[in-house]
Scaffold this motif. Structure first.
Motif: not given
Length: 372
Positions: A261, A263-264, A266, A285-288, A318
Motif C-alpha cells: 500500500s 501512504s499519503n 494524492s 488527498d486520497i490517503g492510503c 503515493g
C-alpha cells in the motif's frame, strides 16, 4: 457395510473434487492463448559480466518509459563484484527523487535524488515459490508485462543470471527471452532479438535459489500506475469543464497486494493559464492507496479563455517505504556468526567490503496529460 458405503461416498466425492479441480486448471489454461509474444521489448546488453541485473532492469525501464542509465541502476541496486541481490532488484523499481543510490559500483554515476530521467518510482513486486508458477507467469505475459527471472545461466551451469521473459509458444514447447548477456551461441536468436529456449530447459534453469531468495522460481516486475482522464462539457471561454481521472495502482497475480500500500496518496490536476478549479482544490488527498485498487476523482474547471488545443495534466503519487539488509560485496548477506568472524566482518567494513542495511522512502506514481 456402513463403513464401506462411507468409503465409497468419500471416493466419489474425491473423484468429483479432483475432476472439478482439473476442470478449473484446464479452464485457467484454456483462457490463455497457446502462444504470445510481447512486442517492442527493447534490448540492452549488460555492460559488464556482472551487470545482468541492472541490464534486465534497464530493459523494463525502457519498455515502460524512460531509458535509465545502466550504471545508475547498478548503483541503486547495490550491484557489486558478485552481482545483484533479488531484494535490491525489487527496491530499484521504487527508486525516486526522495532517495540517493547506496551502491558505488560506478561511483561517478550514483544518482543523488532519483533518476534524472524519471523522478517518480514504479510499482514493484517480486514473487518466488517452491513450485513453478507457469500459468500465472503466462498470465503476466499476455497482459504485456515483461518479467525478470533469476535463473541458472543454463541447465548445466549453476551460475546465477537474470533474464527477461517476454513470450511463449505451447505448441512449439518454447519460451522467449530478452537476455542481456546477448551471446548465447547454443540457442536460436530470432530476428527481433529474442532468444528461444525449450520449456524443459527453462523449467530446469528457473529452479534456482540464491541472491537473497530462499525459494526457487523467483520473478519480479515493474509496472506503472495508470491514469485515464475524461472530460465533459465545452472548451469555449466561460464554460465549465468536468474532468474525471481514474487512477489504478496495478497489482497482478501472484503478487501480495496487501504488502504494497502507498501512504499519503494524492491526485493533482495541473491546469494551463486561463483555467482554474471551481469550488475545491486542484490537489485531492486520497490517503492510503492499496495496490490493486482504483480510485476516481473529479474536478469542475472554469475556462476564462478558449481551451481548444490546451492540455490538462493529472499527477497521482503515493509514498512507499521498505528496507534492504546489509550485504557482503564478496558474496554473503549478513547473519549471526561467531566472534572471530565478527572481527573479520568489522575489518571488511573498514575496507568497504559491505553495503550497509538501510531503509528507504520513495514516491511512486504517474503523470499523464490529455489535449482538449
Amino acid at each position: 457395510m456402513r463403513s464401506k458405503n462411507t468409503v465409497i461416498i468419500f471416493l466419489l466425492f474425491w473423484m468429483v473434487f479432483r475432476v472439478d479441480n482439473l476442470a478449473d486448471s484446464a479452464d485457467e489454461t484454456t483462457t490463455l492463448p497457446e502462444s504470445y509474444l510481447i512486442s517492442d521489448v527493447p534490448y540492452h546488453e549488460q555492460i559488464t559480466g556482472l551487470s545482468c541485473g541492472p541490464a534486465a532492469l534497464e530493459i523494463l525501464y525502457d519498455f515502460w518509459g524512460e531509458d535509465i542509465d545502466q550504471k545508475a541502476i547498478a548503483d541503486v541496486a547495490r550491484s557489486s563484484s558478485i552481482g545483484t541481490y533479488t531484494w535490491d532488484m525489487t527496491r530499484a523499481g521504487y527508486f525516486s527523487h526522495l532517495s540517493a543510490a547506496q551502491g558505488r559500483f560506478f561511483p561517478r554515476n550514483a544518482p543523488k535524488a532519483g533518476y534524472p530521467e524519471r523522478p517518480l518510482g514504479y510499482a514493484s513486486f517480486d514473487y518466488s515459490s517452491d513450485a513453478p508458477w507457469w500459468s500465472i507467469l503466462k498470465g503476466l505475459i499476455v497482459q504485456d508485462i515483461p518479467v525478470v527471472l533469476l535463473m541458472k545461466f543454463s541447465p548445466d551451469d549453476d551460475t546465477a543470471h537474470y533474464r527477461v521473459i517476454v513470450g511463449y509458444d505451447e505448441d512449439l514447447g518454447v519460451v522467449y527471452f530478452v537476455d542481456p548477456w546477448g551471446r548465447d551461441f547454443d540457442r536460436v536468436t530470432n530476428l527481433d532479438g529474442t532468444i528461444t529456449w525449450s520449456m524443459a530447459d527453462f523449467e530446469d534453469a528457473w529452479n534456482y535459489t540464491g541472491y537473497g531468495t530462499s525459494r526457487p522460481y523467483w520473478g519480479a516486475v515493474m509496472v506503472p500506475w495508470t491514469v485515464a482522464i475524461h472530460t465533459t462539457g465545452e472548451t469555449t471561454a466561460g464554460s465549465v469543464l468536468g474532468v474525471t481521472a481514474e487512477i489504478t495502482y496495478p497489482c497482478p497475480q501472484p503478487f501480495d497486494c496487501a504488502a504494497h500500500s502507498a501512504s499519503n496518496a494524492s491526485v493533482e490536476i495541473i491546469l494551463p493559464t486561463g483555467m482554474y478549479v471551481l469550488g475545491g482544490s486542484p490537489k485531492i488527498d486520497i490517503g492510503c492507496f492499496q495496490a490493486g485498487d482504483t480510485v476516481t476523482v473529479t474536478w469542475d474547471v472554469m475556462l476564462n479563455a478558449d481551451g481548444f488545443g490546451a492540455s490538462i495534466t493529472v499527477k497521482a503519487t503515493g509514498v512507499i517505504a521498505g528496507a534492504v539488509p546489509e550485504i557482503d560485496k564478496k558474496g554473503k548477506n549478513s547473519r549471526k556468526v561467531d566472534k572471530d568472524k565478527d572481527k573479520d566482518k568489522d575489518k571488511d567494513r573498514k575496507n568497504h567490503n559491505f553495503y550497509s542495511a538501510y531503509a528507504y522512502t520513495d514516491e511512486i506514481g504517474v503523470e499523464t496529460s490529455i489535449g482538449l
